[in-house]
Scaffold this active site. Sequence first.
Site, PDB file in Angstrom:
ATOM      1  N   ASP A 316       0.840  -1.201   0.000  1.00 50.11           N
ATOM      2  CA  ASP A 316       0.000   0.000   0.000  1.00 50.11           C
ATOM      3  C   ASP A 316       0.883   1.263   0.000  1.00 50.11           C
ATOM      4  OD1 ASP A 316      -2.311   1.387  -0.221  1.00 50.11           O
ATOM      5  OD2 ASP A 316      -3.030   1.046   1.816  1.00 50.11           O
ATOM      6  N   GLY A 335      -1.394   7.901   4.408  1.00 53.75           N
ATOM      7  CA  GLY A 335      -0.558   6.941   3.696  1.00 53.75           C
ATOM      8  C   GLY A 335       0.885   6.866   4.144  1.00 53.75           C
TER       9      GLY A 335
END
Lengths: 434, 329
Positions: A316, A335
């Site tokens: 990810d 993130g």
Amino acid sequence: MKRPAKANGRVAYLNARLLDPESRLDAAGALLTEGTRIADFGPQLFAEGLPDGIEAVDCGGRCLAPGLVDMRVQLREPGEEHKETIESASLAAAAGGVTSMVALPNTEPIVDDVAGVEYIARRAREVKLVKVYTYGSVTRRLEGTEIIEIGLLTEFGALGFTDGTKAVASASVMSRALSYAKTFDRPIIQHPEEPSLASGVMNAGELATRLGLTGIPDIAEVMMLERDLRLVEMTGGRYHAAHLSCAKSVEAIRTAKARGLPVTCETAPHYFTLNETAVGDYRTFAKVSPPLRSEADRAAIAEAVADGTIDVIASDHSPHDADSKRLPFAMADFGVVGLESLLPLTLELAHKGAVGLLDALARVTCAPARVLGLEAGRLARGAPADLILFDPDKPRMLDPDAFRSKSKNSPFEGHPVQGEVLRTVVDGRVIFEA
Amino acid sequence: MSANGEQSGAFGFPHRHLLGIEGLSPLEIGFLLSLSQDYADRNDRGSGRSALLEGRTVINLFFENSTRTRTSFELAGKRLGADVINMQVGWSSIKKGETLIDTAMTLNAMHPDVLVVRHPDSGAVSLLSQKVDCAVINAGDGSHEHPTQALLDALTIIRRRGALKDLTIAICGDISHSRVARSNIHLLTTMGARVRAIAPPTLMPRAIERLGVEPHFDMRKGLADCDIVMMLRLQTERMQGSFVPSIREYFRFFGLDKEKLLAAKPDALIMHPGPMNRGVEIDSEIADDIDRSLIREQVEMGVVVRMACLDTLTRHLRPDVAPVGAAAS
């Protein structure tokens, strides 16, 4: 560092610990690459000596395994090249032992047409390091209303379809996408999160209350997941749930698999390594979507990786520059970068004894390759020579400043790990050496 | 202990900044309160002015509109002889790109001695404090903390009731979005009071009981036998439809009026951090009842508490005054 493969050059990897998660091979032996392919391998290969004309690499007993397949990476190119480019991400991947990676379509412009898929493919050919694939979006401009040309993009190489970091929120759009993509045998990859419950910035609970931050409850994830599972049941379309973060989602997937639905799922290393306390004093490097959850959730994710309920571990990889993270927590972007920590954090599960080494490797090699229908992630005669040589035990501290990625937003600074990539090979070419 | 530094003994507040109440010990809170009490006494005697901070610079950096808190800090700084500068940073200019860090760096280059910061985001003041060399006082960050408000509330109560320990105190209203509620919960529970939180479920944060308070959704039950009733302001944008259906419904069930107040102790005192929404969270009749309402006194205590905080956080600049403990906050 980069060495071109001689057209039919042969390289023998001798004295290796061969690991193939798919065939469950774990044995001392040798492997021969010829050009871009694996020609032969096994415990007996070259037992009687190496013929002339073959380049020999002594592996010193270290592990030789298929290169990693990372099925969830944000490349930021085109559009946000100050955060990452296809070249910098490829360098990071090579250093991390990732030989194939799949990009989310949430770039600028969005990959929602054939030109976008062609652009990624062309840039990957120019950079010529790791194999770079892309998903197409599910909906035009990621607006969640009209589905894109799934058939055409599939023909041009899109491996699956996803609205990236946005959920396909409309049940009717998701239903159509699943049934339509089924025709082309492509999975729909969902960011499972009910948007109207997900306006917060961290896990809902005591810590969010103390910090005065708005929470995202785990129910936001599981209710979207459960809705989608109903649609999968109705349409028979292939569905892959991205980055699961909580115990409830694991339960939902377990039930769906028991019922035989065509469902797979993945998590990211931070969800089995960290819990919400990593947010601590507003650390924006621990701000991820979905949020880091409770310790019980973290343990449930680790357990689900071990028992195979969670098929895949993906990084990810979400690069962000300092300006996007050095902000008040609520304003910072979501993130973390992950290409260069995917392997050691996955190995951590094996070192802790939670899962065997082959099973841990399967989650980052043959399992994602199977979900995407990629010829990758295994040792087989005739398979592409996408390999990594690594030392599974080498202790070290993760150091984001040394990452090849343009962005350094990792919550794992100083995190002690074991495992280091020594060499990465793509199509027989050495693209990284430690 | 006297404010001009003639006291002996160890310095009771070994922190560089005042970013929140959470994590402070009863002794540290006690130190700030007792120093505040000193300043209040000096004010009462008419000797409130001093030159303690002469030549020192205090910058009030407000990223959010505020008249009361800013004025209170300004007055506190001036009473101690400091040069006080007010900077109102529009929210729009923050959005336009000058980051919080840029602002902090710019101000730091001006070498202030204390930065008093208010910001609409939780954690923003803590972030800023990591980038500057001077002491930072949190004047309210998002829904996180507003430590000087909790200190002034505590001082107000102590002056009327002698101590906080074993009092039953109800905090009523929008607990979810309130930094005042959080700071008060931390302070009051640390000092041994029993704290109740009263709110509609939509304005009660998750796991609030983990902060040591008793949640109540029925105001009469929550107010039963309370010594102190602290009302919170309900922000306008939360009044219609999103968190509560309407003002009149909110007032009917969670507004403090004479009738609901009957549930509390007969001599229960009423507080409000201001500015009040009369007829939304509090009835005018009660707000103006001089026997019950401490609202005016809270404002008065605000100045002395802030004098005490400015004094405390600048002691390392006056080495003749008192030794500084560990510098970390």
